[in-house]
Design a protein around this motif. Sequence first.
Motif, PDB file in Angstrom:
ATOM      1  N   VAL A 286       3.568  -2.273   5.098  1.00 43.19           N
ATOM      2  CA  VAL A 286       3.354  -1.109   4.225  1.00 43.19           C
ATOM      3  C   VAL A 286       2.138  -0.306   4.700  1.00 43.19           C
ATOM      4  O   VAL A 286       2.158   0.928   4.720  1.00 43.19           O
ATOM      5  CB  VAL A 286       3.178  -1.565   2.761  1.00 43.19           C
ATOM      6  CG1 VAL A 286       2.765  -0.390   1.877  1.00 43.19           C
ATOM      7  CG2 VAL A 286       4.467  -2.180   2.230  1.00 43.19           C
ATOM      8  N   LEU A 287       1.083  -1.001   5.095  1.00 39.73           N
ATOM      9  CA  LEU A 287      -0.101  -0.318   5.616  1.00 39.73           C
ATOM     10  C   LEU A 287       0.204   0.431   6.916  1.00 39.73           C
ATOM     11  O   LEU A 287      -0.304   1.533   7.138  1.00 39.73           O
ATOM     12  CB  LEU A 287      -1.219  -1.331   5.859  1.00 39.73           C
ATOM     13  CG  LEU A 287      -2.065  -1.718   4.647  1.00 39.73           C
ATOM     14  CD1 LEU A 287      -3.054  -2.812   5.026  1.00 39.73           C
ATOM     15  CD2 LEU A 287      -2.810  -0.511   4.098  1.00 39.73           C
ATOM     16  N   LEU A 288       1.027  -0.168   7.781  1.00 38.51           N
ATOM     17  CA  LEU A 288       1.420   0.534   9.001  1.00 38.51           C
ATOM     18  C   LEU A 288       2.088   1.864   8.661  1.00 38.51           C
ATOM     19  O   LEU A 288       1.799   2.895   9.273  1.00 38.51           O
ATOM     20  CB  LEU A 288       2.384  -0.335   9.816  1.00 38.51           C
ATOM     21  CG  LEU A 288       1.852  -1.630  10.431  1.00 38.51           C
ATOM     22  CD1 LEU A 288       2.930  -2.312  11.254  1.00 38.51           C
ATOM     23  CD2 LEU A 288       0.632  -1.387  11.288  1.00 38.51           C
ATOM     24  N   GLY A 289       2.995   1.831   7.693  1.00 36.00           N
ATOM     25  CA  GLY A 289       3.662   3.064   7.292  1.00 36.00           C
ATOM     26  C   GLY A 289       2.727   4.041   6.629  1.00 36.00           C
ATOM     27  O   GLY A 289       2.815   5.263   6.863  1.00 36.00           O
ATOM     28  N   GLU A 290       1.802   3.550   5.803  1.00 35.97           N
ATOM     29  CA  GLU A 290       0.875   4.446   5.105  1.00 35.97           C
ATOM     30  C   GLU A 290      -0.032   5.198   6.086  1.00 35.97           C
ATOM     31  O   GLU A 290      -0.395   6.346   5.853  1.00 35.97           O
ATOM     32  CB  GLU A 290       0.038   3.624   4.118  1.00 35.97           C
ATOM     33  CG  GLU A 290      -0.758   4.446   3.120  1.00 35.97           C
ATOM     34  CD  GLU A 290      -2.074   4.921   3.691  1.00 35.97           C
ATOM     35  OE1 GLU A 290      -2.585   5.963   3.233  1.00 35.97           O
ATOM     36  OE2 GLU A 290      -2.601   4.250   4.608  1.00 35.97           O
ATOM     37  N   GLN A 291      -0.382   4.551   7.192  1.00 36.94           N
ATOM     38  CA  GLN A 291      -1.244   5.186   8.181  1.00 36.94           C
ATOM     39  C   GLN A 291      -0.496   6.182   9.061  1.00 36.94           C
ATOM     40  O   GLN A 291      -1.108   7.039   9.704  1.00 36.94           O
ATOM     41  CB  GLN A 291      -1.869   4.114   9.080  1.00 36.94           C
ATOM     42  CG  GLN A 291      -2.738   3.115   8.356  1.00 36.94           C
ATOM     43  CD  GLN A 291      -4.050   3.698   7.892  1.00 36.94           C
ATOM     44  OE1 GLN A 291      -4.786   4.295   8.649  1.00 36.94           O
ATOM     45  NE2 GLN A 291      -4.336   3.534   6.609  1.00 36.94           N
TER      46      GLN A 291
END
Length: 542
Positions: A286-291
Amino acid sequence: METVTITLVLLLAVVASGIFLRVLPFPVPRPLFQIVLGAAIGLFADLRVSLDPEIFFLLFLPPLLFLDGWRIPREELFKDRIIIVELALGLVVVTVAGMGLFIHWLVPAMPLAVAFALAAIVSPTDPIAVSAIANRVPIPKRMLHILEGESLLNDASGLVCFRFAVAAALTGTFSLGDAVLNFVWVALGGLAVGTFVTLAITRAKDWVSERFGEDTGSQILISLLIPFACYLLAEHLECSGILAAVAAGVTMSFAESRGRVMAVTRVRRSTVWDTIQYAANGIIFVLLGEQLPAIVSRAAETVGQPGQHEITWLILYAVAITAGLAALRFTWVWLSLQLTLLRRRDRTTSPSWRIVAAMSCAGVRGAVTLAGVLTLPLTLSDGSPFPARDLAISLAMGVIIVSLLVATFGLPLLLRGLELPPEPSQQAEEDAARIAAAEAAIAEIGRLLSQTADQGKDADLYVAAASQLTDLYHRRIERRSAEGDSAETAQRSDRIEREMRLAALNAERAEIFRKVRRRQLGSETARRLVREIDLLETRYAG
């Protein structure tokens, strides 16, 4: 307060991804769905996560790598150690050299030193991403163990190469001798720290438990703290914290084989670690996508050329780099397998190109790549901006996504209908172990019976209980000792017995819940009974 809100939102996104994936009428890979969900959060939600790479490494990598090292079969890791080392060390060095030149040729706007840094950080495969793909794609066990072993060990070599490439970009100089010595210290020091710290902690807690009793909660907390202790000490000594966490996990599996921990501790600890693994894996993607949206928008200026669409070129560059990584990996894996056959003096067989292609396709990049590339400095030594920093970050993100897509959709096609060498059956080993365990149990029952007979208390009750238990263990031995048709009949009997036991346990649990609803049974008693039934069901269902 903002940090707490962000954490809760990320956990909610992980929960939502699990629910949506069950609702959707078509299969979607969990990591990719979580990346898309994270990108939606980054685009539409008023939520921005300032991703500090050092904090990211500390929070997520030590426990996950520790758990992978703990649970990976040690025998498989040792059996394929030569291939794993060839992939974890040799392939990384070749990738850095070859892909560095290729990236500089492909993207002239990126200086050569930065291109080498990008090649170094995309060279290691990611154990978290490999595990996520393996949950969906039926990868053969031996191939999966090789991939897991490689991804656990190649982070150190990739990060050392990355560190020296960044130093060359900052100073304009590079020393091969310093690089080799630094790698030896980083790798061996990390392995030593992880091994000795884990041994010291496990021996100390076993000593305390033997003398003062075992506290389940403390045991679980100690297992959670071990990877962080190893990682932080290794980083303080300028060794590889990643390898320290992996070594700690492998050492933990050896320490646990002594059987000093209570059964209830193992059951509860396993549940805690499963939850941590599920949540941390989900948050990472999820963090990969948020960045992603912010990274792509910052990289647009660097890529921009007259008459070209920036996003399109970013995608093309990411695809080209992933294809180059796969081509290098295919060549190296093929050579490695050929050398293995030569060492075994087997010149009659040759590795199938589909197996080699599957090994190449499974080289997934993930959180290590993103967190590492985010450590690129903002400025050079003279204070000027670090060249092509945003472009390198966006290309690394693109390689992560493309490699996930290729592995998710390409592996099933490559492995479909592929006739692989049969996996060695472990049934005989399991049967022998079960027979030995049953014989040990019968001997212990006899010893306990003779001891109580000497004391003369409740002798009849002990004899009756011993008779029932020994009959049960003798039936187990007879089933496991059967051969041919008798063995097949015993297996069918085991399956039927398991089905009936599961049905009976479901009926028991339903009746307990019915009594609770009618207020004929207290909730505390019901909780204890249901837990006993659940543990039995877990045993028979597994």
